[in-house]
Design a protein around this motif. Structure first.
Motif, short mmCIF file in Angstrom:
data_model
loop_
_atom_site.label_atom_id
_atom_site.label_comp_id
_atom_site.label_asym_id
_atom_site.label_seq_id
_atom_site.Cartn_x
_atom_site.Cartn_y
_atom_site.Cartn_z
N LEU A 171 0.83 -1.26 0.19
CA LEU A 171 0.16 0.06 -0.04
C LEU A 171 0.76 1.20 -0.01
O LEU A 171 0.57 2.09 -0.87
CB LEU A 171 -0.94 -0.10 1.16
N TYR A 172 1.86 1.17 0.81
CA TYR A 172 2.67 2.31 0.79
C TYR A 172 4.12 2.24 0.02
O TYR A 172 5.09 2.78 0.27
CB TYR A 172 3.20 2.65 2.48
N GLN A 173 4.13 1.25 -0.94
CA GLN A 173 4.99 1.16 -1.99
C GLN A 173 6.58 1.07 -1.25
O GLN A 173 7.36 1.69 -1.63
CB GLN A 173 4.97 2.33 -2.97
N MET A 174 6.67 0.26 -0.12
CA MET A 174 7.95 0.23 0.58
C MET A 174 8.64 -0.89 0.00
O MET A 174 8.25 -2.33 -0.20
CB MET A 174 7.64 -0.33 1.95
N ASP A 175 9.86 -0.44 -0.70
CA ASP A 175 10.67 -1.45 -1.54
C ASP A 175 11.98 -1.89 -0.32
O ASP A 175 12.62 -1.50 -0.49
CB ASP A 175 11.27 -0.74 -2.56
N CYS A 176 11.41 -2.94 0.48
CA CYS A 176 12.34 -3.35 1.65
C CYS A 176 12.60 -4.80 1.73
O CYS A 176 11.92 -5.34 2.47
CB CYS A 176 11.90 -2.75 2.82
N PRO A 177 13.09 -5.25 0.75
CA PRO A 177 13.18 -6.82 0.63
C PRO A 177 14.16 -7.32 1.79
O PRO A 177 13.68 -8.53 2.10
CB PRO A 177 14.00 -7.06 -0.77
N ARG A 178 15.00 -6.78 2.30
CA ARG A 178 15.90 -7.22 3.42
C ARG A 178 15.13 -7.45 4.66
O ARG A 178 15.19 -8.20 5.40
CB ARG A 178 17.17 -6.45 3.38
N ALA A 179 14.32 -6.03 4.94
CA ALA A 179 13.50 -6.06 6.03
C ALA A 179 12.54 -7.14 6.04
O ALA A 179 12.12 -7.90 7.02
CB ALA A 179 12.96 -4.70 6.20
N SER A 180 12.02 -7.28 4.97
CA SER A 180 10.71 -8.42 4.69
C SER A 180 11.29 -9.75 5.05
O SER A 180 10.57 -10.58 5.62
CB SER A 180 10.19 -8.14 3.23
N GLU A 181 12.54 -10.05 4.61
CA GLU A 181 13.17 -11.36 5.08
C GLU A 181 13.49 -11.37 6.35
O GLU A 181 13.28 -12.39 6.97
CB GLU A 181 14.64 -11.73 4.20
N ARG A 182 14.17 -10.38 6.81
CA ARG A 182 14.50 -10.53 8.41
C ARG A 182 13.09 -10.56 9.38
O ARG A 182 13.04 -11.15 10.43
CB ARG A 182 15.10 -9.37 8.55
N LEU A 183 12.02 -9.61 9.02
CA LEU A 183 11.06 -9.43 9.97
C LEU A 183 9.96 -10.44 9.79
O LEU A 183 9.21 -11.02 10.70
CB LEU A 183 10.51 -8.10 9.82
N LEU A 184 9.65 -10.63 8.48
CA LEU A 184 8.50 -11.67 8.29
C LEU A 184 8.77 -13.11 8.11
O LEU A 184 7.88 -13.83 8.07
CB LEU A 184 7.84 -11.03 6.96
N LYS A 185 10.12 -13.29 7.72
CA LYS A 185 10.59 -14.89 7.32
C LYS A 185 11.26 -15.43 8.50
O LYS A 185 11.05 -16.32 9.24
CB LYS A 185 11.24 -14.82 5.89
N MET A 186 12.34 -14.65 8.69
CA MET A 186 13.42 -15.19 9.58
C MET A 186 13.05 -15.06 11.12
O MET A 186 13.02 -15.91 12.04
CB MET A 186 14.94 -14.75 9.36
N GLY A 187 12.69 -13.81 11.44
CA GLY A 187 12.41 -13.41 12.73
C GLY A 187 13.67 -13.34 13.86
O GLY A 187 13.41 -13.09 14.98
N VAL A 188 14.76 -13.47 13.41
CA VAL A 188 15.96 -13.50 14.21
C VAL A 188 17.02 -12.90 13.37
O VAL A 188 17.07 -12.63 12.04
CB VAL A 188 16.42 -14.86 14.65
N PRO A 189 18.14 -12.04 14.23
CA PRO A 189 19.19 -11.68 13.31
C PRO A 189 20.10 -12.80 12.44
O PRO A 189 19.76 -13.87 12.60
CB PRO A 189 20.21 -11.04 14.39
N GLU A 190 20.86 -12.27 11.52
CA GLU A 190 21.59 -13.00 10.77
C GLU A 190 22.63 -13.99 11.60
O GLU A 190 23.20 -13.42 12.55
CB GLU A 190 22.50 -12.30 9.71
N GLN A 191 22.56 -15.33 11.46
CA GLN A 191 23.22 -16.05 12.44
C GLN A 191 24.67 -15.71 12.36
O GLN A 191 25.15 -15.74 11.29
CB GLN A 191 22.90 -17.59 11.76
#
Length: 223
Positions: free
Chosen positions: A94-114
């Motif tokens: 909706l807000y045209q947020m092009d944030c693929p790294r944030a999407s991966e970290r917040l919505l998929k992984m849920g933890v910092p990079e190992q």
């Protein structure tokens, strides 16, 4: 003065003659806008953090501390801003947020990079092992006590995953890490206000129990 400038000034003068439009009409609406702004800011900050870490612009310690804080803030902000109205993916579109790294970290992984840590002394390893055991017990007890909400279980699994990744000399395909990672990805695909069902709860407890058994076997093999 250019034609473009004249046109812009004309619009400004025209706008000045119009009544001011309020963004919100009540304190409740203002709070809703503030919550959306908080969520937007957290997603954007996570994207910048991931980029900075990828460029080696910050240390591992700085990255991990900030990432854990943003993940925790994200869960609270998501629940406050969106509720049942939409998903975070819909919000970003909706807000045209092009944030693929944030999407991966917040919505998929849920933890910092190992980040694998070296064996820097028996004391530190013993502390990490003790913390990992405690996180296993706490998470399994939560499931046994019928905690089913995503925003209750996700932080526990995140802390457990963090402890597991700090263990030195574990293989890259360490089964406990893979088990917990799968569950984190599942919970991160759900909204904070949602609950897992009883079948999932039973499977989660089984996977935690299996992961704990493999963890203890690994420790015995290292002796």
């Amino acid at each position: 003065m250019s034609d473009v400038t004249r046109a812009a000034l004309g619009r400004i003068k025209s706008d000045e003659s119009q009544p001011e439009v309020a963004l919100f009409e009540s304190s409740k609406e203002r709070e809703a806008y503030d919550n959306l702004a908080d969520l937007y800011t957290i997603i954007l900050a996570t994207e910048h953090l991931e980029r900075a870490y990828a460029r080696d612009a910050i240390t591992q310690t700085e990255y991990k501390a900030e990432c854990n804080k943003l993940i925790s803030q994200f869960r609270l902000a998501e629940k406050a801003a969106l509720g049942k109205s939409m998903t975070t993916e819909d919000f970003m579109k909706l807000y045209q947020m092009d944030c693929p790294r944030a999407s991966e970290r917040l919505l998929k992984m849920g933890v910092p990079e190992q980040i694998k840590t070296a064996d820097d002394g028996g004391h530190h390893v013993a502390v990490t092992i003790a913390e990992t055991v405690q996180h296993f017990i706490t998470t399994m007890d939560a499931v046994k006590l019928e905690q089913r909400a995503v925003d209750e279980l996700q932080p526990l699994l995140s802390e457990l995953m963090d402890a597991l990744t700090r263990l030195p000399e574990t293989p890259n395909d360490f089964e406990p890490n893979r088990n917990i990672s799968r569950w984190l990805q599942k919970l991160n695909s759900m909204r904070a206000i949602e609950n897992i069902d009883e079948d999932d709860a039973r499977q989660l407890y089984h996977d935690l129990d299996s992961a704990y058994a493999e963890f203890t076997r690994h420790l015995k093999r290292k002796k």
